[in-house]
Design a protein around this motif. Structure first.
Motif, PDB file in Angstrom:
ATOM      1  N   ILE A  17       0.837  -1.199   0.000  1.00 45.64           N
ATOM      2  CA  ILE A  17       0.000   0.000   0.000  1.00 45.64           C
ATOM      3  C   ILE A  17       0.872   1.247   0.000  1.00 45.64           C
ATOM      4  O   ILE A  17       1.874   1.317   0.717  1.00 45.64           O
ATOM      5  CB  ILE A  17      -0.921   0.022   1.253  1.00 45.64           C
ATOM      6  N   GLY A  18       0.504   2.223  -0.816  1.00 41.82           N
ATOM      7  CA  GLY A  18       1.140   3.544  -0.786  1.00 41.82           C
ATOM      8  C   GLY A  18       0.038   4.582  -0.759  1.00 41.82           C
ATOM      9  O   GLY A  18      -0.992   4.409  -1.406  1.00 41.82           O
ATOM     10  N   GLU A 186       6.138   6.015  -0.001  1.00 39.01           N
ATOM     11  CA  GLU A 186       6.689   4.824  -0.633  1.00 39.01           C
ATOM     12  C   GLU A 186       5.694   3.676  -0.411  1.00 39.01           C
ATOM     13  O   GLU A 186       4.882   3.736   0.521  1.00 39.01           O
ATOM     14  CB  GLU A 186       8.031   4.470   0.020  1.00 39.01           C
ATOM     15  N   VAL A 227      -3.150   0.282  -3.860  1.00 42.54           N
ATOM     16  CA  VAL A 227      -3.008  -1.016  -3.212  1.00 42.54           C
ATOM     17  C   VAL A 227      -2.877  -2.131  -4.251  1.00 42.54           C
ATOM     18  O   VAL A 227      -3.530  -2.104  -5.296  1.00 42.54           O
ATOM     19  CB  VAL A 227      -4.183  -1.284  -2.216  1.00 42.54           C
ATOM     20  N   SER A 228      -1.982  -3.058  -3.947  1.00 47.32           N
ATOM     21  CA  SER A 228      -1.822  -4.246  -4.792  1.00 47.32           C
ATOM     22  C   SER A 228      -1.550  -5.426  -3.870  1.00 47.32           C
ATOM     23  O   SER A 228      -1.271  -5.230  -2.688  1.00 47.32           O
ATOM     24  CB  SER A 228      -0.648  -4.063  -5.757  1.00 47.32           C
ATOM     25  N   PHE A 237       6.254  -6.134  -7.457  1.00 46.51           N
ATOM     26  CA  PHE A 237       4.936  -5.681  -7.011  1.00 46.51           C
ATOM     27  C   PHE A 237       3.850  -6.176  -7.960  1.00 46.51           C
ATOM     28  O   PHE A 237       4.104  -6.339  -9.152  1.00 46.51           O
ATOM     29  CB  PHE A 237       4.864  -4.150  -6.992  1.00 46.51           C
ATOM     30  N   GLN A 275      -5.074  -1.931 -13.714  1.00 45.93           N
ATOM     31  CA  GLN A 275      -4.676  -0.636 -13.163  1.00 45.93           C
ATOM     32  C   GLN A 275      -5.788   0.364 -13.439  1.00 45.93           C
ATOM     33  O   GLN A 275      -6.096   0.665 -14.593  1.00 45.93           O
ATOM     34  CB  GLN A 275      -3.363  -0.180 -13.813  1.00 45.93           C
ATOM     35  N   LYS A 293      -6.518   4.590 -15.303  1.00 49.09           N
ATOM     36  CA  LYS A 293      -5.549   5.533 -14.755  1.00 49.09           C
ATOM     37  C   LYS A 293      -4.837   6.330 -15.848  1.00 49.09           C
ATOM     38  O   LYS A 293      -4.431   5.795 -16.870  1.00 49.09           O
ATOM     39  CB  LYS A 293      -4.565   4.680 -13.942  1.00 49.09           C
TER      40      LYS A 293
HETATM   41  P1  ADP Z   1       1.725   6.245 -10.689  1.00 49.32           P
HETATM   42  O1  ADP Z   1       2.811   6.470 -11.674  1.00 49.32           O
HETATM   43  O2  ADP Z   1       0.706   5.272 -11.095  1.00 49.32           O
HETATM   44  O3  ADP Z   1       1.181   7.519 -10.139  1.00 49.32           O
HETATM   45  P2  ADP Z   1       3.635   6.050  -8.590  1.00 49.32           P
HETATM   46  O4  ADP Z   1       4.816   5.176  -8.764  1.00 49.32           O
HETATM   47  O5  ADP Z   1       3.791   7.502  -8.774  1.00 49.32           O
HETATM   48  O6  ADP Z   1       2.458   5.500  -9.470  1.00 49.32           O
HETATM   49  O7  ADP Z   1       3.077   5.775  -7.136  1.00 49.32           O
HETATM   50  C1  ADP Z   1       1.888   6.357  -6.665  1.00 49.32           C
HETATM   51  C2  ADP Z   1       1.621   5.761  -5.287  1.00 49.32           C
HETATM   52  O8  ADP Z   1       1.373   4.383  -5.402  1.00 49.32           O
HETATM   53  C3  ADP Z   1       2.765   5.870  -4.301  1.00 49.32           C
HETATM   54  O9  ADP Z   1       2.222   6.112  -3.011  1.00 49.32           O
HETATM   55  C4  ADP Z   1       3.424   4.523  -4.348  1.00 49.32           C
HETATM   56  O10 ADP Z   1       4.023   4.195  -3.119  1.00 49.32           O
HETATM   57  C5  ADP Z   1       2.249   3.615  -4.603  1.00 49.32           C
HETATM   58  N1  ADP Z   1       2.577   2.404  -5.364  1.00 49.32           N
HETATM   59  C6  ADP Z   1       3.370   2.308  -6.442  1.00 49.32           C
HETATM   60  N2  ADP Z   1       3.366   1.057  -6.912  1.00 49.32           N
HETATM   61  C7  ADP Z   1       2.525   0.335  -6.118  1.00 49.32           C
HETATM   62  C8  ADP Z   1       2.079  -1.010  -6.101  1.00 49.32           C
HETATM   63  N3  ADP Z   1       2.456  -1.892  -7.018  1.00 49.32           N
HETATM   64  N4  ADP Z   1       1.204  -1.367  -5.151  1.00 49.32           N
HETATM   65  C9  ADP Z   1       0.771  -0.484  -4.235  1.00 49.32           C
HETATM   66  N5  ADP Z   1       1.158   0.781  -4.210  1.00 49.32           N
HETATM   67  C10 ADP Z   1       2.013   1.202  -5.135  1.00 49.32           C
END
Ligand code: ADP
Ligand code: ZN
Ligand code: MG
Length: 508
Positions: A17-18, A186, A227-228, A237, A275, A293
């Motif tokens: 989760i981020g 992160e 979340v993944s 991931f 996604q 997205k």
């Molecule tokens: P995006 O390019 O889709 O915006 P980012 O890498 O900028 O993705 O990350 C956006 C948020 O998602 C951050 O809080 C990061 O920690 C979280 N995040 C990135 N990859 C994953 C993943 N596979 N699963 C869960 N959270 C993730």
């Protein structure tokens, strides 16, 4: 969402989760690039000007207080502060954004690479296998940047606030151009509970800094969760979904719990996670797909040409560091060292609401530091239960620090028993009367006069010759029986310590 479905999904899958947290700088007097006042609500479109409406020819002037607030946020979360940074334009069309671009930050944000530690009470499950009972974990912060908020759309003619069924939409630009900080973590969070604690902790840090009212219901603090799930032991991931529209900490927790179970079950039944952005429906308690997205290149970011880049000097950053207030972690440590209370107490007093620690310290100032643990006990037990049961905040409660200080003193000097203290607490919480007045009015005073107690003890012993004999013959466990009899005769008002002393004396 049944708890066991989450626990079972987390046995089989690891959640990642981020969070992305937007906080409006509601305590600033004015918006980010103009002099319009920052307030919630009010007559629509009454707090706008050519700049925040994006009229041609208007020019933005950055609000220094907003930049300071962002740098303070970075310093409070152990971030690096950029020596060089700038604003970018993020281009997209949405009717609540009059300029068709948002001034934001892209590859040169003000703050990067920070962290926040969270204390979790309870076990982290297989996600945190080396911990048990309670643990502390560090969540990395990728970045914090400053941007402008959008206006709001109001959909009318249908069910209130719902797009479906509405016949037309109205735009209110009062919020447009308000300073907004975005913090990105992160992907270090592993459970819905950790996500909730992180968001709560961040709110307390922002409140300590005084940069926002952090009101989730009014939308001044908005938490989006990515979340993944992946199989345990996997290093890559999984595909993530972004969940939006949680307007309380509980909603954040519940939406993540739902989403983890949904993804786990989807993958187990041979499906895949796509996604996308999903919407949390607090009524139905489900997430549903909102849209696929966007990618960064869809936004055509370019440097904001109407503002020069920023160069922060070391001295300027240090002057801000010097005005940092006491933050929740420091406060927790200080309560433990200054008042000798255990970590659990200090975590609860500093972990949810700034008012708790303030209340505690005010009560201790009145009652004396030697009563700190007793005050903390009342706050963690009676007071917390009262607030939960009544569904109110500490500020809304009739209980004030002097009342808890007095209550604790009444128990300590033997005026009332700790059992009576529970009754007094319930009454003072209801009426707002002082504990002393309640004790007086209800004639609750504990009897400590050994003469009066002796009389009753004599009567009780005379009425139970068999038990007296058995006691003297070695069945000392009968002491509880005698104490109980005396207490009953005296309507629970005898000082148990004196009763025990008198009984021990007479039964020798
Ligand atoms: P995006 O390019 O889709 O915006 P980012 O890498 O900028 O993705 O990350 C956006 C948020 O998602 C951050 O809080 C990061 O920690 C979280 N995040 C990135 N990859 C994953 C993943 N596979 N699963 C869960 N959270 C993730
Ligand atoms: Zn304006
Ligand atoms: Mg991103």
């Amino acid at each position: 969402m049944a708890k066991d479905r989450l626990a079972s999904a987390l046995e089989r899958w690891e959640a990642v989760i981020g969070l992305e947290i937007h906080t409006e700088l509601t305590t600033l007097a004015t918006k980010l690039f103009c002099g319009c006042p920052v307030e919630f609500g009010g007559q629509p479109n009454s707090r706008v000007c050519p700049i925040c409406l994006g009229l041609p020819g208007s020019l933005p002037v950055p609000n220094q207080a907003a930049i300071e607030a962002t740098v303070l946020a970075g310093l409070a979360t152990h971030c690096e502060i950029a020596e060089w940074s700038q604003f970018h334009r993020k281009n997209y069309f949405y009717p609540d954004m009059p300029k068709n671009y948002q001034v934001s930050q892209y590859d040169a944000p003000f703050c990067t690479d920070g962290w926040v530690e969270i204390d979790i009470e309870g076990d982290g499950g297989p996600q945190r296998p080396d911990r048990d009972g309670a643990y502390t974990t560090r969540i990395g912060i990728t970045r914090i940047h400053l941007e402008e908020d959008t206006g709001k759309m109001i959909h009318v003619g249908g069910a209130e606030g719902r797009i479906s069924g509405a016949t037309h939409s109205l735009a209110d630009f009062n919020r447009a151009g308000t300073g907004l900080i975005e913090l990105v973590t992160e992907p270090d969070i592993r459970t819905p509970e950790e996500a909730r604690r992180f968001a709560q902790k961040l709110r307390l840090i922002w409140l300590s800094l005084g940069i926002s009212d952090c009101n989730m219901e009014e939308g001044s603090m908005r938490v989006d969760a990515n979340v993944s799930v992946r199989t345990r032991g996997e290093s890559e991931f999984g595909v993530k979904a972004e969940v939006k529209n949680m307007n309380s900490f509980k909603a954040l927790h519940d939406a993540l719990a739902f989403e983890i179970v949904r993804q786990a079950e989807e993958l187990e039944s041979g499906g895949r996670v796509v996604q996308e952005t999903r919407h949390w429906d607090a009524g139905a308690k489900i997430t549903s797909s909102l849209r696929s997205k966007e990618e960064a290149h869809d936004y055509r970011y370019f440097p904001e040409p109407d503002m020069v880049p920023f160069e922060f000097t070391e001295e300027w950053i240090e002057t801000l560091r010097a005005v940092l207030p006491e933050l929740p972690d420091d406060k927790k440590k200080r309560l433990m060292t200054d008042y000798g209370i255990p970590a659990h107490d200090a975590t609860v007093l500093t972990g949810e609401d700034l008012a708790m620690a303030e209340f505690f310290e005010a009560a201790v100032t009145i009652a004396g530091a030697e009563r700190a643990k007793a005050i903390s006990n009342v706050m963690l037990n009676d007071l917390s239960m009262h607030l939960n049961a009544a569904g109110i905040s500490l500020a809304e409660s009739k209980v004030v620090p002097s009342m808890v200080a007095e209550l604790v003193a009444l128990v300590e000097d033997g005026t009332i028993s700790s059992k009576q203290a529970k009754e007094v607490f319930a009454e003072m919480a209801e009426t707002g009367d002082s504990p002393g007045a309640i004790v007086e009015l209800r004639g609750m005073k504990q009897v400590s006069d050994s003469g009066a107690i002796e009389e009753v003890v004599d009567r009780v012993l005379a009425a139970s010759p068999d038990q007296v004999e058995a006691y003297r013959g070695g069945k000392t466990g009968l002491m509880g029986f005698f104490v109980g009899q005396v207490m009953r005769e005296m309507g629970g008002q005898a000082n148990p310590k004196v009763v025990n002393e008198v009984l021990a004396e007479k039964l020798r």
